[in-house]
Design an enzyme around this catalytic site. Structure first.
Site, PDB file in Angstrom:
ATOM      1  N   LYS A  33       0.920  -1.155   0.006  1.00 55.21           N
ATOM      2  CA  LYS A  33       0.050   0.037   0.088  1.00 55.21           C
ATOM      3  C   LYS A  33       0.757   1.244  -0.039  1.00 55.21           C
ATOM      4  CE  LYS A  33      -2.781  -1.758   3.847  1.00 55.21           C
ATOM      5  NZ  LYS A  33      -3.675  -1.167   4.780  1.00 55.21           N
ATOM      6  N   CYS A  53     -15.363  11.934  33.162  1.00 52.67           N
ATOM      7  CA  CYS A  53     -14.061  11.266  33.072  1.00 52.67           C
ATOM      8  C   CYS A  53     -13.387  11.076  34.444  1.00 52.67           C
ATOM      9  CB  CYS A  53     -12.982  12.319  32.359  1.00 52.67           C
ATOM     10  SG  CYS A  53     -11.265  12.064  32.207  1.00 52.67           S
ATOM     11  N   CYS A  56     -10.106  13.725  34.769  1.00 56.06           N
ATOM     12  CA  CYS A  56     -10.276  15.218  34.870  1.00 56.06           C
ATOM     13  C   CYS A  56     -10.201  15.744  36.317  1.00 56.06           C
ATOM     14  CB  CYS A  56     -11.382  15.594  34.206  1.00 56.06           C
ATOM     15  SG  CYS A  56     -11.270  15.907  32.243  1.00 56.06           S
ATOM     16  N   ASN A  84      -2.767   3.306  40.898  1.00 61.21           N
ATOM     17  CA  ASN A  84      -3.755   2.811  40.168  1.00 61.21           C
ATOM     18  C   ASN A  84      -4.769   2.249  41.167  1.00 61.21           C
ATOM     19  OD1 ASN A  84      -5.502   1.092  38.425  1.00 61.21           O
ATOM     20  ND2 ASN A  84      -3.621   1.491  36.908  1.00 61.21           N
ATOM     21  N   GLY A 168      -5.081  -0.474  24.023  1.00 65.17           N
ATOM     22  CA  GLY A 168      -5.322  -0.994  25.204  1.00 65.17           C
ATOM     23  C   GLY A 168      -5.680   0.323  26.407  1.00 65.17           C
ATOM     24  N   HIS A 173      -8.592   9.853  28.543  1.00 63.61           N
ATOM     25  CA  HIS A 173      -7.855  11.007  28.988  1.00 63.61           C
ATOM     26  C   HIS A 173      -6.260  10.584  29.050  1.00 63.61           C
ATOM     27  CE1 HIS A 173      -7.676  14.588  31.961  1.00 63.61           C
ATOM     28  NE2 HIS A 173      -6.293  14.084  31.551  1.00 63.61           N
ATOM     29  N   HIS A 175      -2.544   9.398  29.544  1.00 63.92           N
ATOM     30  CA  HIS A 175      -2.172   8.750  30.945  1.00 63.92           C
ATOM     31  C   HIS A 175      -1.337   7.900  30.534  1.00 63.92           C
ATOM     32  CE1 HIS A 175      -5.425   5.993  30.317  1.00 63.92           C
ATOM     33  NE2 HIS A 175      -4.562   5.071  31.041  1.00 63.92           N
ATOM     34  N   CYS A 205      29.076  -1.042  21.684  1.00 66.10           N
ATOM     35  CA  CYS A 205      27.586  -0.967  21.861  1.00 66.10           C
ATOM     36  C   CYS A 205      26.727  -1.188  20.663  1.00 66.10           C
ATOM     37  CB  CYS A 205      27.108   0.162  22.707  1.00 66.10           C
ATOM     38  SG  CYS A 205      25.315   0.461  22.385  1.00 66.10           S
ATOM     39  N   HIS A 249      26.160   7.220  24.245  1.00 63.00           N
ATOM     40  CA  HIS A 249      25.854   6.056  24.782  1.00 63.00           C
ATOM     41  C   HIS A 249      25.360   6.192  26.327  1.00 63.00           C
ATOM     42  CE1 HIS A 249      26.178   1.843  25.873  1.00 63.00           C
ATOM     43  NE2 HIS A 249      26.716   2.292  26.770  1.00 63.00           N
TER      44      HIS A 249
END
Ligand SMILES: [Zn+2]
Ligand SMILES: [Zn+2]
Ligand SMILES: [Zn+2]
Length: 340
Positions: A33, A53, A56, A84, A168, A173, A175, A205, A249
């Site tokens: 595409k 919400c 808020c 949480n 997910g 809002h 977060h 590295c 680094h």
């Protein structure tokens, strides 16, 4: 563009290897595409009732006490962090970790810390903020990281951000979340081992080696400033995947200076803004990959942010093998994003 499409159509699929982890991806452009055809078609707003919400007004919605709050000069808050309400990892009651053996099985409480980082404006997600506001978010990540890394039983801290339902985000809002946990992510473990063995063989590295090549050849660069680079990785695991890397680094995200946070904020904001403009606000996850905080040194690791747009669905092959198939070459994805 149509000529390029023809070329891609006639091209065999490619297997590319991630030189850090050794993982393979398939780049199959047969059903190619144009980059803009990946854009989200009908942009459905998530059920977005600001009045209901939870973020808020976290106090009104009964969130636990803030662990961090930043205020603006007019007395309003600009960012807050709190535990949480429905933690995946939490503190053990009475400081004792419950565990049990059951026949051949072993069970233990998932102890740790799970916090939410919320910015003030319900509608302004990170792609739409300015670099100083994004630096403020990075500053909050760093502040909480440094506090949590020294807690007992915390060996690893995952900092991530979900944007959109497919990524997910159950609350629209903006977060981010921090999970401070006793075990090290297998994904980061793979990168640590890869970086270690590359260093043993090459005295260099692996991420610095990639950066040097990318900066010289400029095939997959999306954005570049004095201190940070955004690239579409050679063996991208998702269409339009991007990595934000410090040019120097640096193994530890939490050791970023004030200036570096502004530079990093600018690079992260640029990457997300290009995604927003080019593909009509697609859903994505981003997360920080940094050295574990388990008391060991990881001098050969190079911290970075990975941005994974949610444009492809894992089907049988991906689920059964762990090998992902993407349908746009990272070079073309970088071209398209760079021009946004
Ligand atoms: Zn809100
Ligand atoms: Zn490096
Ligand atoms: Zn990584």
């Amino acid at each position: 563009m149509s000529e390029k499409k023809e070329t891609n159509k006639n091209k065999n699929s490619e297997l590319r290897q991630d030189i850090v982890t050794g993982d393979w991806v398939v780049i199959s452009t047969a059903r190619a595409k144009r980059p803009d055809e990946f854009a989200k078609k009908d942009h459905e707003e998530t059920d977005d009732n600001i009045d209901d919400c939870l973020f808020c007004d976290p106090v009104k919605s009964g969130q636990e006490k803030d662990t961090l709050i930043y205020n603006t000069s007019d007395g309003d808050w600009s960012l807050r962090v709190f535990p949480n309400k429905y933690p995946a990892f939490s503190r053990p009651a009475g400081g004792i970790i419950k565990h049990k053996e059951e026949g051949p099985y072993f069970w233990m409480e998932s102890i740790g810390y799970h916090e939410v980082v919320v910015t003030r404006d319900h509608k302004k997600h990170i792609a739409l903020l300015d670099k100083y506001r994004v630096a403020e978010i990075l500053d909050a990540y760093q502040d909480r990281y440094i506090d949590l890394m020294n807690k007992r039983s915390v060996n690893f801290i995952d900092v991530f951000h979900n944007h959109g339902k497919a990524a997910g985000a159950s609350i629209s809002h903006p977060h981010s979340q921090l999970m401070a946990i006793p075990v090290i992510s297998p994904y980061v473990r793979g990168e640590l081992e890869g970086a270690e063995s590359y260093h043993k063989m090459n005295k260099h590295c692996v991420y610095c080696a990639m950066l040097e090549w990318e900066l010289e050849h400029k095939k997959r660069i999306v954005f570049e400033s004095d201190n940070f680079v955004v690239i579409c990785p050679f063996a991208s695991r998702a269409n339009f995947e991007m990595w934000v890397l410090p040019k120097k680094h640096k193994p530890y995200f939490e050791r970023m200076s004030v200036d570096e946070k502004v530079n990093c904020g600018e690079a992260l904001n640029a990457a997300l803004n290009k995604l927003f403009k080019g593909l009509n606000n697609p859903d994505y996850n981003f997360y920080i990959h940094t050295s574990p905080c388990d008391g060991k040194d990881y001098p050969h690791y190079h911290w970075h942010i990975e941005i994974l747009p949610k444009l492809n669905v894992w089907a049988g092959f991906e689920v059964s093998t762990g090998i992902e198939i993407i349908t746009i070459e990272p070079e073309e994805a970088a071209d398209f994003l760079r021009s946004q």
